[in-house]
Design a protein around this motif. Structure first.
Motif, PDB file in Angstrom:
ATOM      1  N   TYR A  43      33.404  18.731  39.542  1.00 38.86           N
ATOM      2  CA  TYR A  43      33.232  18.373  38.138  1.00 38.86           C
ATOM      3  C   TYR A  43      32.990  20.159  38.312  1.00 38.86           C
ATOM      4  CZ  TYR A  43      31.474  13.778  38.065  1.00 38.86           C
ATOM      5  OH  TYR A  43      31.429  12.407  37.482  1.00 38.86           O
ATOM      6  N   ASN A  44      33.817  20.224  37.263  1.00 40.14           N
ATOM      7  CA  ASN A  44      33.861  21.922  37.107  1.00 40.14           C
ATOM      8  C   ASN A  44      32.449  22.604  36.597  1.00 40.14           C
ATOM      9  OD1 ASN A  44      36.203  22.753  37.191  1.00 40.14           O
ATOM     10  ND2 ASN A  44      36.678  22.287  34.823  1.00 40.14           N
ATOM     11  N   LEU A  45      32.396  23.474  37.397  1.00 42.69           N
ATOM     12  CA  LEU A  45      31.051  24.326  37.148  1.00 42.69           C
ATOM     13  C   LEU A  45      30.094  24.948  35.772  1.00 42.69           C
ATOM     14  CD1 LEU A  45      29.757  26.157  40.332  1.00 42.69           C
ATOM     15  CD2 LEU A  45      28.483  24.463  39.904  1.00 42.69           C
ATOM     16  N   PRO A  46      29.165  24.696  34.644  1.00 46.77           N
ATOM     17  CA  PRO A  46      29.866  25.393  34.176  1.00 46.77           C
ATOM     18  C   PRO A  46      29.667  26.968  34.119  1.00 46.77           C
ATOM     19  CG  PRO A  46      27.154  23.941  34.203  1.00 46.77           C
ATOM     20  CD  PRO A  46      28.208  23.754  35.601  1.00 46.77           C
ATOM     21  N   PRO A  47      30.394  27.355  32.937  1.00 45.01           N
ATOM     22  CA  PRO A  47      30.377  29.012  32.910  1.00 45.01           C
ATOM     23  C   PRO A  47      29.542  29.992  33.255  1.00 45.01           C
ATOM     24  CG  PRO A  47      31.470  27.965  30.957  1.00 45.01           C
ATOM     25  CD  PRO A  47      30.805  26.926  31.690  1.00 45.01           C
ATOM     26  N   ASN A  48      28.190  29.651  32.792  1.00 44.48           N
ATOM     27  CA  ASN A  48      27.081  30.664  33.108  1.00 44.48           C
ATOM     28  C   ASN A  48      26.550  30.436  34.499  1.00 44.48           C
ATOM     29  OD1 ASN A  48      25.901  28.127  32.189  1.00 44.48           O
ATOM     30  ND2 ASN A  48      23.874  28.840  32.880  1.00 44.48           N
ATOM     31  N   LEU A  49      26.588  29.445  35.414  1.00 45.33           N
ATOM     32  CA  LEU A  49      26.203  29.713  36.581  1.00 45.33           C
ATOM     33  C   LEU A  49      27.529  30.162  37.316  1.00 45.33           C
ATOM     34  CD1 LEU A  49      24.876  25.416  37.021  1.00 45.33           C
ATOM     35  CD2 LEU A  49      23.462  27.741  36.730  1.00 45.33           C
ATOM     36  N   ILE A  50      29.070  30.534  37.123  1.00 45.62           N
ATOM     37  CA  ILE A  50      29.129  30.690  37.891  1.00 45.62           C
ATOM     38  C   ILE A  50      29.405  32.472  37.677  1.00 45.62           C
ATOM     39  CG2 ILE A  50      31.856  31.096  37.322  1.00 45.62           C
ATOM     40  CD1 ILE A  50      32.662  28.316  36.681  1.00 45.62           C
ATOM     41  N   ALA A  51      28.701  33.022  35.658  1.00 42.25           N
ATOM     42  CA  ALA A  51      28.590  34.341  36.254  1.00 42.25           C
ATOM     43  C   ALA A  51      27.249  34.562  37.013  1.00 42.25           C
ATOM     44  CB  ALA A  51      29.100  34.559  34.816  1.00 42.25           C
ATOM     45  N   ASP A  52      26.961  33.445  36.848  1.00 42.33           N
ATOM     46  CA  ASP A  52      25.270  34.206  37.570  1.00 42.33           C
ATOM     47  C   ASP A  52      25.660  34.296  39.142  1.00 42.33           C
ATOM     48  OD1 ASP A  52      24.344  33.725  35.009  1.00 42.33           O
ATOM     49  OD2 ASP A  52      22.834  31.965  35.520  1.00 42.33           O
ATOM     50  N   ALA A  53      26.452  33.259  39.585  1.00 41.98           N
ATOM     51  CA  ALA A  53      26.376  33.796  41.746  1.00 41.98           C
ATOM     52  C   ALA A  53      27.896  34.504  41.615  1.00 41.98           C
ATOM     53  CB  ALA A  53      27.093  31.666  41.516  1.00 41.98           C
ATOM     54  N   LEU A  54      28.327  34.697  40.126  1.00 42.09           N
ATOM     55  CA  LEU A  54      29.486  36.029  41.137  1.00 42.09           C
ATOM     56  C   LEU A  54      28.559  37.621  40.963  1.00 42.09           C
ATOM     57  CD1 LEU A  54      32.859  34.831  39.163  1.00 42.09           C
ATOM     58  CD2 LEU A  54      32.247  35.054  41.649  1.00 42.09           C
ATOM     59  N   ALA A  55      27.713  37.648  40.097  1.00 45.71           N
ATOM     60  CA  ALA A  55      27.377  39.040  39.971  1.00 45.71           C
ATOM     61  C   ALA A  55      25.894  38.962  41.092  1.00 45.71           C
ATOM     62  CB  ALA A  55      25.910  38.737  38.352  1.00 45.71           C
ATOM     63  N   ALA A  56      25.461  37.887  41.376  1.00 48.61           N
ATOM     64  CA  ALA A  56      24.620  38.063  42.045  1.00 48.61           C
ATOM     65  C   ALA A  56      25.565  37.992  43.746  1.00 48.61           C
ATOM     66  CB  ALA A  56      23.568  36.036  42.374  1.00 48.61           C
ATOM     67  N   LEU A  57      27.063  38.034  43.419  1.00 48.63           N
ATOM     68  CA  LEU A  57      27.470  38.221  45.064  1.00 48.63           C
ATOM     69  C   LEU A  57      27.963  38.833  45.409  1.00 48.63           C
ATOM     70  CD1 LEU A  57      30.011  34.426  45.217  1.00 48.63           C
ATOM     71  CD2 LEU A  57      28.076  35.794  47.501  1.00 48.63           C
ATOM     72  N   ARG A  58      27.990  40.151  44.437  1.00 48.11           N
ATOM     73  CA  ARG A  58      28.627  41.395  44.020  1.00 48.11           C
ATOM     74  C   ARG A  58      27.460  42.559  44.142  1.00 48.11           C
ATOM     75  NH1 ARG A  58      32.142  38.919  38.965  1.00 48.11           N
ATOM     76  NH2 ARG A  58      34.275  38.854  40.087  1.00 48.11           N
ATOM     77  N   ALA A  59      26.237  42.295  43.551  1.00 44.24           N
ATOM     78  CA  ALA A  59      25.727  42.115  44.079  1.00 44.24           C
ATOM     79  C   ALA A  59      24.288  42.283  45.775  1.00 44.24           C
ATOM     80  CB  ALA A  59      24.177  42.175  43.273  1.00 44.24           C
ATOM     81  N   ALA A  60      24.678  41.328  45.854  1.00 40.76           N
ATOM     82  CA  ALA A  60      24.031  41.067  47.177  1.00 40.76           C
ATOM     83  C   ALA A  60      24.700  42.192  48.273  1.00 40.76           C
ATOM     84  CB  ALA A  60      25.215  39.799  47.472  1.00 40.76           C
TER      85      ALA A  60
END
Length: 110
Positions: A43-60
């Motif tokens: 299943y495709n992840l909901p866009p908000n979960l993708i956005a949150d994960a990408l932002a967290a990875l970039r800030a890691a």
């Protein structure tokens, strides 16, 4: 959800030796006995979960040195649920949110 690693026990007939030697034996086994691949449609992840994960990875805050010497990777970090991840709490939360969305009953051991 978790399946035990299964392979011909003949590769372990003798003492496995060091963890490195055991890993070499297992890898050699899989070279001639590849695991069966099961194509599955997810299943495709909901866009908000993708956005949150990408932002967290970039800030890691990535460690200067790999946190697991046995893993050969340019960037590798260990995240914990049961203890503080001082600089990466946002990433831990993003991972937890994805896992809860995927399977709320899954007993995560992260």
């Amino acid at each position: 959800h978790c399946e035990k690693l299964s392979f011909d026990s003949a590769i372990l007939d003798e003492q496995p030796g060091t963890p490195t030697e055991l890993m070499e034996k297992i890898c050699k086994h899989y070279e001639t006995n590849p695991r069966e691949e099961l194509p599955l449609q997810g299943y495709n992840l909901p866009p908000n979960l993708i956005a949150d994960a990408l932002a967290a990875l970039r800030a890691a805050k990535w460690p200067d040195v790999s946190e697991r010497r046995s893993v050969r990777a340019a960037n590798y970090m260990v995240l914990w649920l049961k203890r503080r991840n001082e600089e990466n709490e946002g990433l831990v939360q993003a991972c937890e949110d994805i896992m809860k969305w995927a399977d709320p009953a899954y007993p995560c051991t992260m």
